[in-house]
Write a protein that holds these residues in place. Structure first.
Motif, PDB file in Angstrom:
ATOM      1  N   SER A 375       0.818  -1.211   0.000  1.00 48.31           N
ATOM      2  CA  SER A 375       0.000   0.000   0.000  1.00 48.31           C
ATOM      3  C   SER A 375       0.852   1.260   0.000  1.00 48.31           C
ATOM      4  O   SER A 375       0.562   2.216  -0.720  1.00 48.31           O
ATOM      5  N   ARG A 376       1.898   1.293   0.802  1.00 42.31           N
ATOM      6  CA  ARG A 376       2.737   2.492   0.859  1.00 42.31           C
ATOM      7  C   ARG A 376       3.480   2.716  -0.459  1.00 42.31           C
ATOM      8  O   ARG A 376       3.716   3.861  -0.860  1.00 42.31           O
ATOM      9  N   GLU A 377       3.855   1.633  -1.122  1.00 41.92           N
ATOM     10  CA  GLU A 377       4.506   1.773  -2.421  1.00 41.92           C
ATOM     11  C   GLU A 377       3.539   2.341  -3.452  1.00 41.92           C
ATOM     12  O   GLU A 377       3.926   3.150  -4.304  1.00 41.92           O
ATOM     13  N   GLU A 378       2.279   1.920  -3.393  1.00 42.90           N
ATOM     14  CA  GLU A 378       1.255   2.476  -4.288  1.00 42.90           C
ATOM     15  C   GLU A 378       1.185   3.990  -4.136  1.00 42.90           C
ATOM     16  O   GLU A 378       1.164   4.728  -5.121  1.00 42.90           O
ATOM     17  N   ALA A 379       1.104   4.447  -2.899  1.00 38.76           N
ATOM     18  CA  ALA A 379       0.986   5.881  -2.652  1.00 38.76           C
ATOM     19  C   ALA A 379       2.215   6.626  -3.150  1.00 38.76           C
ATOM     20  O   ALA A 379       2.104   7.717  -3.741  1.00 38.76           O
ATOM     21  N   PHE A 380       3.404   6.048  -2.940  1.00 36.09           N
ATOM     22  CA  PHE A 380       4.640   6.710  -3.371  1.00 36.09           C
ATOM     23  C   PHE A 380       4.693   6.851  -4.887  1.00 36.09           C
ATOM     24  O   PHE A 380       5.015   7.917  -5.422  1.00 36.09           O
ATOM     25  N   VAL A 381       4.352   5.761  -5.601  1.00 37.27           N
ATOM     26  CA  VAL A 381       4.351   5.818  -7.065  1.00 37.27           C
ATOM     27  C   VAL A 381       3.334   6.842  -7.563  1.00 37.27           C
ATOM     28  O   VAL A 381       3.605   7.619  -8.483  1.00 37.27           O
ATOM     29  N   ALA A 382       2.154   6.860  -6.949  1.00 39.20           N
ATOM     30  CA  ALA A 382       1.116   7.811  -7.366  1.00 39.20           C
ATOM     31  C   ALA A 382       1.588   9.248  -7.183  1.00 39.20           C
ATOM     32  O   ALA A 382       1.338  10.109  -8.033  1.00 39.20           O
ATOM     33  N   LYS A 383       2.253   9.519  -6.089  1.00 40.60           N
ATOM     34  CA  LYS A 383       2.744  10.873  -5.844  1.00 40.60           C
ATOM     35  C   LYS A 383       3.754  11.283  -6.909  1.00 40.60           C
ATOM     36  O   LYS A 383       3.729  12.420  -7.412  1.00 40.60           O
ATOM     37  N   LEU A 384       4.651  10.359  -7.275  1.00 42.95           N
ATOM     38  CA  LEU A 384       5.631  10.673  -8.313  1.00 42.95           C
ATOM     39  C   LEU A 384       4.951  10.893  -9.662  1.00 42.95           C
ATOM     40  O   LEU A 384       5.288  11.825 -10.398  1.00 42.95           O
ATOM     41  N   VAL A 385       3.981  10.054  -9.973  1.00 44.11           N
ATOM     42  CA  VAL A 385       3.291  10.175 -11.261  1.00 44.11           C
ATOM     43  C   VAL A 385       2.507  11.475 -11.339  1.00 44.11           C
ATOM     44  O   VAL A 385       2.396  12.086 -12.411  1.00 44.11           O
ATOM     45  N   SER A 386       1.962  11.934 -10.209  1.00 42.38           N
ATOM     46  CA  SER A 386       1.231  13.211 -10.220  1.00 42.38           C
ATOM     47  C   SER A 386       2.151  14.357 -10.654  1.00 42.38           C
ATOM     48  O   SER A 386       1.692  15.313 -11.292  1.00 42.38           O
ATOM     49  N   LEU A 387       3.444  14.249 -10.343  1.00 37.62           N
ATOM     50  CA  LEU A 387       4.404  15.256 -10.795  1.00 37.62           C
ATOM     51  C   LEU A 387       4.689  15.105 -12.289  1.00 37.62           C
ATOM     52  O   LEU A 387       4.749  16.083 -13.031  1.00 37.62           O
ATOM     53  N   ILE A 388       4.844  13.859 -12.727  1.00 38.67           N
ATOM     54  CA  ILE A 388       5.175  13.597 -14.138  1.00 38.67           C
ATOM     55  C   ILE A 388       4.037  14.032 -15.064  1.00 38.67           C
ATOM     56  O   ILE A 388       4.267  14.579 -16.145  1.00 38.67           O
ATOM     57  N   VAL A 389       2.796  13.806 -14.633  1.00 32.78           N
ATOM     58  CA  VAL A 389       1.646  14.200 -15.453  1.00 32.78           C
ATOM     59  C   VAL A 389       1.626  15.715 -15.648  1.00 32.78           C
ATOM     60  O   VAL A 389       1.349  16.212 -16.749  1.00 32.78           O
ATOM     61  N   LYS A 390       1.910  16.463 -14.589  1.00 29.40           N
ATOM     62  CA  LYS A 390       1.952  17.929 -14.718  1.00 29.40           C
ATOM     63  C   LYS A 390       3.062  18.343 -15.676  1.00 29.40           C
ATOM     64  O   LYS A 390       2.895  19.279 -16.472  1.00 29.40           O
ATOM     65  N   LEU A 391       4.191  17.662 -15.606  1.00 33.83           N
ATOM     66  CA  LEU A 391       5.280  17.960 -16.537  1.00 33.83           C
ATOM     67  C   LEU A 391       4.839  17.671 -17.960  1.00 33.83           C
ATOM     68  O   LEU A 391       5.126  18.440 -18.891  1.00 33.83           O
ATOM     69  N   GLY A 392       4.115  16.569 -18.163  1.00 34.57           N
ATOM     70  CA  GLY A 392       3.587  16.253 -19.480  1.00 34.57           C
ATOM     71  C   GLY A 392       2.656  17.334 -19.991  1.00 34.57           C
ATOM     72  O   GLY A 392       2.653  17.661 -21.190  1.00 34.57           O
ATOM     73  N   ALA A 393       1.854  17.913 -19.088  1.00 36.40           N
ATOM     74  CA  ALA A 393       0.948  18.995 -19.480  1.00 36.40           C
ATOM     75  C   ALA A 393       1.726  20.220 -19.943  1.00 36.40           C
ATOM     76  O   ALA A 393       1.328  20.902 -20.898  1.00 36.40           O
ATOM     77  N   LEU A 394       2.847  20.504 -19.284  1.00 36.18           N
ATOM     78  CA  LEU A 394       3.691  21.619 -19.721  1.00 36.18           C
ATOM     79  C   LEU A 394       4.218  21.360 -21.134  1.00 36.18           C
ATOM     80  O   LEU A 394       4.283  22.277 -21.969  1.00 36.18           O
ATOM     81  N   MET A 395       4.592  20.121 -21.412  1.00 34.32           N
ATOM     82  CA  MET A 395       5.091  19.782 -22.742  1.00 34.32           C
ATOM     83  C   MET A 395       3.995  19.957 -23.794  1.00 34.32           C
ATOM     84  O   MET A 395       4.276  20.336 -24.935  1.00 34.32           O
ATOM     85  N   VAL A 396       2.745  19.669 -23.422  1.00 32.78           N
ATOM     86  CA  VAL A 396       1.628  19.882 -24.343  1.00 32.78           C
ATOM     87  C   VAL A 396       1.549  21.352 -24.749  1.00 32.78           C
ATOM     88  O   VAL A 396       1.350  21.698 -25.915  1.00 32.78           O
ATOM     89  N   ILE A 397       1.696  22.243 -23.746  1.00 34.28           N
ATOM     90  CA  ILE A 397       1.648  23.683 -24.033  1.00 34.28           C
ATOM     91  C   ILE A 397       2.762  24.077 -25.001  1.00 34.28           C
ATOM     92  O   ILE A 397       2.563  24.858 -25.941  1.00 34.28           O
TER      93      ILE A 397
END
Length: 510
Positions: A375-397
């Protein structure tokens, strides 16, 4: 970069931005729980009652799309931009019938995403992967739309630059958003949504009262706007524009409204806000009250015509509302309005990144990369991915050209609507086979993307060859359904359905 900064407006903007940043970090202590568990970080422990859910869903669905993108289309081409009003109205009766069922089965089976439900219903890992990948992909241009809205108000304040420095302010805002989302999860946008919605309502009320008064009333606004649209058409700046729809706009208008409604609650962030509710009854109450936001959306849309009547000359249509605000209000209140618009981008961007992170972790990383995740690993991966998705959105712009910011949302909808058959039809039965739905999804994704690909920019509509144009997403999902239905006649899945009819009884929860 700071030579032309509006100090008063900028100071007010920074104050409110700093306030919500503090709230974003404080939110980690709200409804105290262990945020190292994905259920708490990504769904708030499913403990959000009617009021919190109302503000969260409102903040989640009525965004910079509402305040910047819709008025921009109306500023540019008139009544066609109002397609956003009917689609945010017709969606709620549909949600009243479907979302409580999804909440009930998700609550009983521990589902957190659409991919979880699809896997449980159809027993097909590849269909789960398709649903999850679609959600992550479609979320990036939608977050990008929020960042475009924020960038426009920051530029209107005078913060501008050349080259890479042009995007420096939005990058700073992105970093702040990323940090408090990483720390507080869904609790951060839920708490900030209270402030955001209050500010948006103050801004809208002031705008629809003061600006028409300054312009001589709505009659004068419509008269000037009508003349402005006629001048654009005469100059061949746009093919059609006016206070009413041109014949060629009717098909796109209807199909955009219907297709957008079908896609809206397929997004990971929309389902995240709904599944975080404490009960099915909470969802029902919200589907009955959220149309209040649609009324406000109608008023906001009129800002596009007000900008024309005020003689605002915007470099791009997305600049129309910020320039109108500067024209109409004193600097201190302009700063307040810009802060409200920026918050209208921050809240949904946060929920979107969390929804995409939940989806990636639960339905891509865990089943296909690391099945033994704790469970704790799930949360850690999700937190990292939330950062990567925002970075992807910047690349879209940076790299995805569009004519209107609104096209970013419509492009995401082209993809997102392709999971509609698997999710919605799955709530009422299992006539469709999992592999057949996967085949339909593949056809819809390829066709929708091909239709949206333009020589210079992504475009949301295409000529059907039947005498009218239509939304790419609706045409693609129609092909999706035909393929899925035909394949289901010859392919019968033997995969088990882990759900039972009783799982969908949402009234058992009140």
């Amino acid at each position: 970069m700071f030579e032309h900064v509006n100090v008063v407006a900028g100071g007010v903007f920074v104050f409110f931005f700093a306030l919500v940043t503090v709230l974003g970090f404080i939110a980690a202590r709200w409804k105290a729980a262990d945020l190292d568990h994905l259920l708490e970080w990504g769904l708030g422990g499913r403990r959000f009652g009617p009021w919190i859910t109302w503000f969260l869903l409102g903040g989640d669905l009525y965004t910079a799309y509402t305040v910047i993108a819709v008025p921009a289309v109306i500023y540019a081409i008139g009544a066609f931009g109002f397609f956003a009003i009917p689609y945010t109205i017709i969606i709620y009766p549909f949600l009243y019938l479907t979302l409580p069922r999804l909440w009930a089965v998700s609550h009983r089976r521990g589902y957190m995403t659409a991919g979880d439900f699809v896997l449980g219903r159809y027993g097909d890992r590849w269909l789960e992967l398709a649903v999850a990948a679609t959600g992550v992909l479609a979320t990036m241009p939608y977050i990008a739309l929020q960042l475009v809205g924020m960038e426009k108000v920051i530029a209107a304040l005078g913060f501008s630059g050349e080259g890479l420095m042009q995007h420096a302010p939005i990058t700073i805002a992105f970093v702040i958003l990323a940090l408090y989302t990483y720390r507080s999860g869904l609790r951060a946008p839920a708490m900030i949504a209270f402030v955001k919605d209050a500010m948006i309502y103050v801004f809208v009320i002031a705008a629809v009262v003061i600006i028409p008064y300054e312009l001589g009333g709505f009659g004068e606004i419509f008269a000037v706007a009508k003349a402005a649209y006629a001048a654009k058409v005469a100059a061949k700046a746009v093919p059609a524009a006016g206070l009413t729809l041109a014949p060629g706009q009717i098909g796109p208008y209807v199909t955009l409204a219907l297709g957008s409604a079908m896609a809206l609650f397929m997004y990971p962030h929309a389902l995240t806000g709904a599944l975080a509710a404490s009960s099915a009854q909470t969802i029902r109450r919200n589907t009955m009250t959220l149309p209040a936001y649609s009324f406000v959306l109608g008023l906001i849309a009129l800002l596009g015509m007000m900008a024309l009547a005020a003689g605002v000359h915007a470099e791009t249509p997305q600049d129309a509302v910020p320039q109108l605000v500067l024209w109409a209000f004193p600097d201190w209140f302009a700063g307040f309005c810009f802060a409200a618009i920026a918050l209208g981008a921050l809240v949904p961007a946060a929920v979107m990144s969390i929804g995409a992170a939940n989806t990636f972790t639960r339905n891509i990383w865990k089943p296909f990369i690391h099945p033994q995740m704790r469970s704790r690993e799930e949360a850690f991966v999700a937190k990292l991915v939330s950062l990567i998705v925002k970075l992807g959105a910047l690349m879209v712009i940076f790299f995805m050209p569009t004519r209107f910011a609104l096209d970013l949302q419509l492009l995401g909808g082209v993809w997102m609507i392709q999971i509609f058959p698997a999710v919605i039809f799955g709530l009422y039965g299992r006539w469709f086979a999992g592999p057949a739905l996967l085949g339909g999804w593949a056809v819809g994704m390829v066709l929708g993307t091909a239709l949206a690909w333009g020589e210079k920019a992504w475009t949301p509509i295409h000529d059907t060859g039947l005498g009218f144009a239509a939304y790419n997403g609706l045409t693609a999902v129609a092909a999706n359904l035909v393929v899925a239905a035909l394949l289901s006649l010859v392919i019968r899945s033997t995969a088990p359905d882990e759900t039972t009819p009783e799982d969908y009884d949402d009234f058992a929860f009140g």
